[in-house]
Motif scaffolding. Structure first.
Motif, short mmCIF file in Angstrom:
data_model
loop_
_atom_site.label_atom_id
_atom_site.label_comp_id
_atom_site.label_asym_id
_atom_site.label_seq_id
_atom_site.Cartn_x
_atom_site.Cartn_y
_atom_site.Cartn_z
N ASP A 1 17.24 0.72 -7.25
CA ASP A 1 18.01 2.23 -6.78
C ASP A 1 18.36 2.89 -7.86
OD1 ASP A 1 18.88 4.08 -4.45
OD2 ASP A 1 21.20 3.03 -5.87
N ARG B 1 22.87 -7.23 -11.37
CA ARG B 1 23.85 -5.95 -12.24
C ARG B 1 23.75 -5.34 -13.22
NH1 ARG B 1 24.67 -3.03 -6.07
NH2 ARG B 1 23.55 -3.91 -5.28
N ARG C 1 17.58 -9.17 -0.73
CA ARG C 1 17.61 -7.95 -0.74
C ARG C 1 18.59 -7.05 -1.22
NH1 ARG C 1 16.29 -5.90 5.43
NH2 ARG C 1 15.92 -4.37 4.92
N GLU C 2 20.05 -7.29 -0.59
CA GLU C 2 20.87 -6.41 -1.23
C GLU C 2 20.36 -6.25 -2.80
OE1 GLU C 2 23.86 -5.84 2.80
OE2 GLU C 2 24.26 -6.35 1.04
N LEU D 1 19.20 -11.96 2.41
CA LEU D 1 20.52 -10.86 3.06
C LEU D 1 20.57 -10.65 2.02
CD1 LEU D 1 20.44 -9.08 4.73
CD2 LEU D 1 22.51 -9.58 5.83
N LYS E 1 16.92 5.62 -9.73
CA LYS E 1 18.53 6.65 -9.30
C LYS E 1 18.29 7.89 -11.00
CE LYS E 1 21.67 7.13 -5.53
NZ LYS E 1 22.48 5.76 -5.38
N PHE F 1 11.37 -2.99 -4.70
CA PHE F 1 11.31 -2.65 -2.62
C PHE F 1 10.12 -3.16 -2.11
CE2 PHE F 1 13.53 1.26 -4.06
CZ PHE F 1 14.33 1.06 -3.29
N GLU G 1 17.19 -4.45 -4.18
CA GLU G 1 17.34 -3.18 -3.35
C GLU G 1 18.08 -2.34 -4.31
OE1 GLU G 1 16.18 -2.65 1.42
OE2 GLU G 1 18.08 -2.43 0.53
N ALA H 1 11.28 7.53 -1.79
CA ALA H 1 12.55 8.07 -1.21
C ALA H 1 13.17 8.96 -2.35
CB ALA H 1 13.62 7.22 -0.18
N TYR H 2 12.88 8.81 -3.15
CA TYR H 2 13.66 9.54 -4.26
C TYR H 2 13.27 10.91 -4.75
CZ TYR H 2 16.00 5.04 -4.77
OH TYR H 2 17.20 4.63 -4.46
#
Lengths: 245, 316
Positions: free
Chosen positions: A135, A85, A127-128, A124, A139, A116, A131, A172-173
Motif C-alpha cells: 500500500d 515498515r 498479511r497485514e 494474519l 500510494k 499483494f 499489504e 485499486a490505485y
C-alpha cells in the motif's frame, strides 16, 4: 624475457585490491543478526542497518518474506513488522520515482503486485504487514505518477502510460491519465459518431466569436481560391501535354 | 448616491462599471429559515413508505424536491453502484424491482474519457480505490441489507458494526480489544469490507449529529444545483433516508444552511448525517411513482449512461 604474465598479474591484483572497484559483499541478515544475538529488541532496532538491508531485500517480494520469516523465527517477531515498515520508508527515500526513468515506477508496481499476491499465503499479521508495504509503495507511485502527468502529460510513451495506469488501476490505485489531445478527441468522437458534439465544440471554440468567424471564412475563401488557381494551372498543363502528344 | 449612479450605469449596460457591482463574497448570506423554504406539495407513494415534497422559497420560487424514504420495517432499501458500467449494471439489477429513486452518488475526477472515484471506494467487497481522500470527511458504508452508515473521518474513529473502533487515517498499529491483537486500521477495515461484501465511498460530510461541519459563509465559491443524502430520525424515532434535490443555483454553504434548518427547525428531524452528492458533469436524478412512471421532479442534466456511480432506492 617475457614480462607479459607478470604485468598481467600485477594489473589484476591492482584491480582487485583497489578499494573503489572492489565489490562489497552483499548484506546478510542472518550474519548480521548472529553477531547481535544477545541484543535486546530495542538495541537491535536501533542498530539495524536499513540502508544496507533495503537495496538487498527490496529486490523481490520473496526476499522480504524470507527476511520476515527469519526475524520471526529468531526471536525478533515483535519488531519484525516495524523493521519492514521502516525499511519501506528508507527504500522510497533511497530509490524515489525518477521522472526520467520509467523503470523506477514500474519496479515498485511489480513489487506491490507480488506482495499483494504473496500476502494471501501469510498469517494474519504477515498479511497485514505485506499489504501495508504494498500500500505504501503503490500510494507513492500513483501519487508521484499523477503529479508527473500534471506537469508533463507526455512523460513516457503512450504504451508505458497505459501499462502503468492499467496495472495501478487493477490494484485499486487508479491514476487519472492526462486528457487526450484535441486530435485524439476528434478521432474518438468520429469513431463514436458524435457529430453534434463535434459541431458544438467547433462552433463554441472557433465560430462563436465574430472576429474568429470572419477570419475562418476569409481563410476558407482564400484557401479555395488558391486551390482553384493551382487546379486550373494543372489542367492547363495537362491539356498542353495532351495536345503536344 | 455613488452607488445609485453605479447601479444606473450598470443597468444601462456600461460594462466597465460591472466590476464595481457587489462581488460574490459580499452578497449577504441567505437569511435562513424565515424566508428560505417551505413545503408546498406533498404526495405519498409506496404504501406510505415514500413521501415526495416540492419545496419552495417563501417568495414562491421552486427551491427543490425532497424525497423521504422511510427505513422502518426495512422495506425501502439502498443499493450503490460504485464502479464499472453502472448504467448497464443498474438496468439488469432493476429488473423485477420496484425502483423508487436513482441518482448520481460520490464525486469522480478525470476527463470524460476516464473517471476515477474520489477517495476510498469499495464495490460489493471489491476494492476500487484504496486511497483515502483527506478532503472528504464522510465515509459511507452501504450494507448489503440496504442500510447506510456514515462515519466522520475527522472524528478519527469509525465504528464497525458497533463493535470496534478504527482510525482509518492512522498508519500506526494499535491493540484491538475486540480482536485481542494488534491491527493496522486500513488493512483491517479493507479485510472487513471484503468479507462483508460492503460497499463504501467517501464524500463531503456537511452535517454530522446535528452539528454543521462547515462554516456556511466560507463555502461560497460556486453557485450550482445541489443534492444531499440525509440520514435523519423523525419525531417518532424512525430512521429516514432523504434525498434533497436543490434546483435553485446555490452556494454549498447556503444550500446546506437552508436544508439543515428546514429539516431540523421546521420539520423536527434529528439529523444524523448530511452528505454532499455529485451534481457536476455526472448529474442524474430520477424519482419514480408507484407504477414505475417517472415523476416530473428536478432531474439532473445528464442521462444515466453518463454516470460513473449510482445510488438507487427500491421498495419491496
Amino acid at each position: 624475457m617475457n614480462h607479459r604474465p607478470i604485468l598481467l598479474c600485477l594489473i589484476l591484483s591492482l584491480v582487485l585490491l583497489s578499494p573503489g572497484l572492489a565489490r562489497t559483499a552483499p548484506f546478510q541478515l542472518d550474519h548480521w543478526s548472529m553477531v547481535r544475538q544477545t541484543h535486546t529488541n530495542q538495541e537491535y532496532l536501533q542498530e539495524f542497518p536499513f540502508t544496507e538491508f533495503t537495496p538487498q531485500y527490496f529486490n523481490s517480494a520473496h526476499e522480504l518474506v524470507a527476511a520476515r520469516e527469519y526475524l520471526v523465527q529468531n526471536g525478533r517477531d515483535s519488531i519484525a513488522d516495524p523493521i519492514l515498515r521502516q525499511a519501506t520508508n528508507v527504500y522510497l527515500q533511497m530509490f524515489p520515482c525518477n521522472p526520467s526513468d520509467f523503470g523506477s515506477y514500474a519496479e515498485k508496481v511489480t513489487l506491490g503486485e507480488d506482495l499483494f499476491k504473496i500476502c494471501q499465503q501469510q498469517d494474519l499479521a504477515g498479511r497485514e504487514t505485506f499489504e501495508g508495504i504494498a500500500d505504501r509503495l503503490l500510494k507513492n507511485v500513483s501519487y508521484e505518477y499523477e503529479q508527473l502527468l500534471k506537469v508533463n502529460p507526455k512523460a513516457f510513451s503512450k504504451d508505458q502510460q497505459r501499462e502503468l495506469a492499467d496495472r495501478l488501476g487493477a490494484l485499486a490505485y487508479p491514476v487519472t491519465p492526462p486528457p487526450p489531445s484535441d486530435l485524439e478527441k476528434l478521432i474518438i468522437y468520429i469513431g463514436q459518431g458524435q457529430w453534434h458534439h463535434i459541431w458544438e465544440t467547433i462552433y463554441g471554440r472557433y465560430l462563436s466569436d465574430p472576429f474568429i468567424l470572419i477570419s475562418v471564412v476569409l481563410n476558407l475563401l482564400l484557401g479555395s481560391w488558391f486551390t482553384a488557381q493551382i487546379l486550373s494551372k494543372f489542367r492547363k498543363y495537362a491539356t498542353i501535354q495532351k495536345t503536344k502528344s | 448616491m455613488k452607488l445609485l449612479i453605479i447601479s444606473l450605469l450598470t443597468a444601462l449596460g456600461f460594462p466597465f462599471f460591472t466590476d464595481l457591482a457587489p462581488k460574490a463574497d459580499h452578497i449577504p448570506a441567505r437569511p435562513g429559515i424565515e424566508d428560505c423554504t417551505s413545503l408546498k406539495t406533498t404526495q405519498i407513494y409506496h404504501k406510505g413508505y415514500v413521501e415526495w415534497n416540492e419545496v419552495q422559497t417563501l417568495d414562491g420560487l421552486k427551491f427543490g424536491d425532497m424525497v423521504t424514504l422511510s427505513r422502518r420495517d426495512g422495506r425501502v432499501n439502498a443499493k450503490y453502484f460504485a464502479s464499472g458500467s453502472v448504467s448497464s449494471r443498474f438496468s439488469s439489477w432493476k429488473a423485477g424491482k420496484n425502483v423508487v429513486a436513482v441518482c448520481s452518488g460520490a464525486f469522480t475526477e478525470g476527463s470524460s474519457f476516464f473517471q476515477k472515484p474520489v477517495g476510498l471506494t469499495i464495490d460489493d467487497g471489491q476494492v476500487i480505490n484504496r486511497v483515502l481522500d483527506p478532503k472528504m470527511d464522510g465515509l459511507v458504508i452501504v450494507y448489503a441489507t440496504g442500510g447506510i452508515a456514515v462515519s466522520d473521518l475527522d472524528n478519527k474513529f469509525l465504528v464497525l458494526g458497533g463493535q470496534d473502533y478504527v482510525d482509518l487515517r492512522s498508519s500506526f498499529k494499535y491493540y484491538s480489544d475486540i480482536e485481542k491483537r494488534v491491527i493496522y486500521p486500513l488493512s483491517y477495515f479493507l479485510t472487513w469490507a471484503q468479507e462483508n461484501r460492503a460497499t463504501v465511498f467517501q464524500t463531503q460530510l456537511l452535517v454530522y449529529e446535528n452539528e454543521p461541519q462547515m462554516v456556511y459563509e466560507k463555502a461560497r465559491t460556486e453557485q450550482a444545483n445541489r443534492r444531499f443524502l440525509i440520514l435523519a430520525r423523525d419525531f417518532t424515532g424512525n430512521l429516514n433516508h432523504i434525498i434533497f434535490n436543490v434546483c435553485a443555483s446555490e452556494y454549498l454553504g447556503d444550500a446546506t444552511h437552508s436544508v439543515f434548518d428546514l429539516l431540523r427547525q421546521k420539520l423536527g428531524y434529528d439529523v444524523i448525517a448530511m452528505l454532499n452528492l455529485d451534481t457536476g458533469a455526472k448529474d442524474h436524478f430520477q424519482f419514480y411513482n408507484d407504477l414505475g412512471g417517472k415523476q416530473p421532479v428536478c432531474q439532473g442534466g445528464q442521462s444515466i449512461s453518463e454516470c460513473s456511480n449510482l445510488i438507487a432506492y427500491y421498495f419491496e
